[in-house]
Design a protein around this motif. Structure first.
Motif, PDB file in Angstrom:
ATOM      1  N   ARG A  19       2.249  -7.799   4.114  1.00 24.16           N
ATOM      2  CA  ARG A  19       1.243  -7.387   3.139  1.00 24.16           C
ATOM      3  C   ARG A  19       0.883  -5.916   3.300  1.00 24.16           C
ATOM      4  O   ARG A  19       0.747  -5.179   2.324  1.00 24.16           O
ATOM      5  CB  ARG A  19      -0.009  -8.244   3.301  1.00 24.16           C
ATOM      6  N   GLU A  20       0.730  -5.479   4.561  1.00 22.19           N
ATOM      7  CA  GLU A  20       0.412  -4.078   4.815  1.00 22.19           C
ATOM      8  C   GLU A  20       1.553  -3.167   4.371  1.00 22.19           C
ATOM      9  O   GLU A  20       1.324  -2.087   3.817  1.00 22.19           O
ATOM     10  CB  GLU A  20       0.121  -3.871   6.306  1.00 22.19           C
ATOM     11  N   THR A  21       2.789  -3.624   4.595  1.00 19.98           N
ATOM     12  CA  THR A  21       3.938  -2.825   4.165  1.00 19.98           C
ATOM     13  C   THR A  21       3.987  -2.703   2.653  1.00 19.98           C
ATOM     14  O   THR A  21       4.216  -1.617   2.102  1.00 19.98           O
ATOM     15  CB  THR A  21       5.244  -3.455   4.676  1.00 19.98           C
ATOM     16  N   ALA A  24       1.290  -0.385   1.519  1.00 19.02           N
ATOM     17  CA  ALA A  24       1.649   1.009   1.776  1.00 19.02           C
ATOM     18  C   ALA A  24       2.611   1.524   0.718  1.00 19.02           C
ATOM     19  O   ALA A  24       2.439   2.646   0.195  1.00 19.02           O
ATOM     20  CB  ALA A  24       2.268   1.136   3.167  1.00 19.02           C
ATOM     21  N   PHE A  25       3.628   0.714   0.370  1.00 20.34           N
ATOM     22  CA  PHE A  25       4.569   1.136  -0.662  1.00 20.34           C
ATOM     23  C   PHE A  25       3.896   1.244  -2.023  1.00 20.34           C
ATOM     24  O   PHE A  25       4.269   2.079  -2.848  1.00 20.34           O
ATOM     25  CB  PHE A  25       5.752   0.175  -0.732  1.00 20.34           C
ATOM     26  N   ALA A  26       2.898   0.397  -2.268  1.00 20.59           N
ATOM     27  CA  ALA A  26       2.167   0.470  -3.535  1.00 20.59           C
ATOM     28  C   ALA A  26       1.415   1.791  -3.648  1.00 20.59           C
ATOM     29  O   ALA A  26       1.409   2.430  -4.710  1.00 20.59           O
ATOM     30  CB  ALA A  26       1.197  -0.704  -3.649  1.00 20.59           C
ATOM     31  N   ILE A  32       6.673   8.450  -4.708  1.00 16.76           N
ATOM     32  CA  ILE A  32       8.104   8.144  -4.667  1.00 16.76           C
ATOM     33  C   ILE A  32       8.716   8.267  -6.061  1.00 16.76           C
ATOM     34  O   ILE A  32       9.771   8.882  -6.247  1.00 16.76           O
ATOM     35  CB  ILE A  32       8.341   6.733  -4.095  1.00 16.76           C
ATOM     36  N   ILE A  33       8.035   7.704  -7.061  1.00 10.50           N
ATOM     37  CA  ILE A  33       8.534   7.774  -8.436  1.00 10.50           C
ATOM     38  C   ILE A  33       8.564   9.228  -8.899  1.00 10.50           C
ATOM     39  O   ILE A  33       9.538   9.688  -9.517  1.00 10.50           O
ATOM     40  CB  ILE A  33       7.674   6.916  -9.369  1.00 10.50           C
TER      41      ILE A  33
END
Length: 314
Positions: A19-21, A24-26, A32-33
């Motif tokens: 969930r934390e990963t 973080a990506f969210a 990133i985009i």
């Protein structure tokens, strides 16, 4: 404790980590985009275009290494690159020296006054670069400019800053020293983080101010000096706005014929958007990218001998 019990205790932790990963990506996804769409994507496209004759009008075809071979024989590439390197050699140390001098003065005055002056020094940083270029024409005009008027008050006959090839780049350097506020703030923060006990020990040893500055201050802020050296070098090699606005982008400079202010990015801009040689301009961009990478690599290599990192070797 049994194996089954240990596995049951590990499962919630694994779910929390996932969930934390994902969280973080969210949070990182906009960057990133943006990086893929606005930086990495255009870089890849420009690399492909550098091997073509793309001009936006005619049919695009591959030309192999022709664009890069043309770079080696184009006299304006050599001239613009020479102008850019000379300007970088002049502006980078000038900016660092002036910024360090101003930061040193600010570090000696009270916090309340330092805040006021820090704000005043930083304000030029938010001034549009195009405005600085126009201001250059007003202040450094050889006949009616304020700089030559001030020099005349002390009996000095000022040069033709905007037309004399020998004074074009020094004039731009002096003009850009007006906006050193960002570097001043970085140096001020570094100076404020130098441990006071080092200065006290130096005073007990009876060292002079110059020796204290050389052997205590400079090593302790060498990380900030190295950071600004790289940033200022990259910025100088990408000089465009001020010079273009002053010498190529205004009605006042329509008759300007000297190439003393023809910086590399200005010539790249001309090839891309005036002559529509997009493929050739892309090759120029990648040549500049390689040059910046080489210079930065050299700076990083040399810095290992001079930059002090707390908790590590100098």
């Amino acid at each position: 404790m049994s194996t089954a019990t240990r596995q049951r205790k590990r499962r919630p932790r694994g779910k929390n980590q996932r969930r934390e990963t994902l969280a973080a990506f969210a949070f990182l996804s906009p960057w990133i985009i943006g990086f893929l769409v606005l930086t990495a994507g255009p870089m890849i496209i420009s690399l492909v275009l550098s091997f073509t004759n793309y001009d936006g009008l005619q049919e695009t075809r591959g030309v192999g290494w022709d664009n890069y071979e043309k770079l080696l024989s184009d006299p304006k590439v050599r001239k613009s690159l020479s102008n850019t390197l000379i300007y970088a050699v002049m502006i980078v140390p000038s900016t660092m020296i002036v910024s360090l001098a101003l930061a040193s003065m600010l570090s000696r005055i009270g916090r309340r006054s330092a805040g006021v002056f820090r704000t005043l020094f930083y304000l030029p940083e938010v001034t549009p670069k195009v405005a600085i270029g126009v201001l250059f024409l007003l202040l450094f005009n050889g006949q009616v400019g304020m700089v030559n008027w001030a020099l005349g008050l002390v009996g000095i006959d000022g040069p033709q800053w905007s037309t004399d090839e020998a004074w074009v780049k020094p004039g731009l350097v002096l003009m850009n020293l007006w906006s050193v506020g960002g570097t001043v703030v970085i140096y001020l923060a570094a100076l404020n983080n130098v441990p006071r006990d080092l200065y006290e020990a130096a005073d007990l040893d009876g060292v002079s101010r110059w020796q204290r500055f050389r052997h205590v201050t400079v090593p302790m802020i060498s990380g900030a000096l190295f950071f600004t050296l790289i940033i200022q070098t990259i910025s100088a090699l990408q000089t465009f706005d001020e010079a273009y606005a002053a010498f190529y982008g205004s009605a006042a400079s329509a008759s300007y014929s000297s190439e003393a202010a023809l910086f590399y990015l200005i010539y790249l801009f001309q090839q891309a958007f005036q002559f529509l040689h997009m493929g050739y301009a892309s090759a120029m961009a990648w040549l500049l990218f390689v040059i910046i990478m080489i210079i930065t690599a050299i700076q990083v290599k040399v810095s290992k001998r001079f930059v002090y990192y707390e908790g590590g070797d100098r």
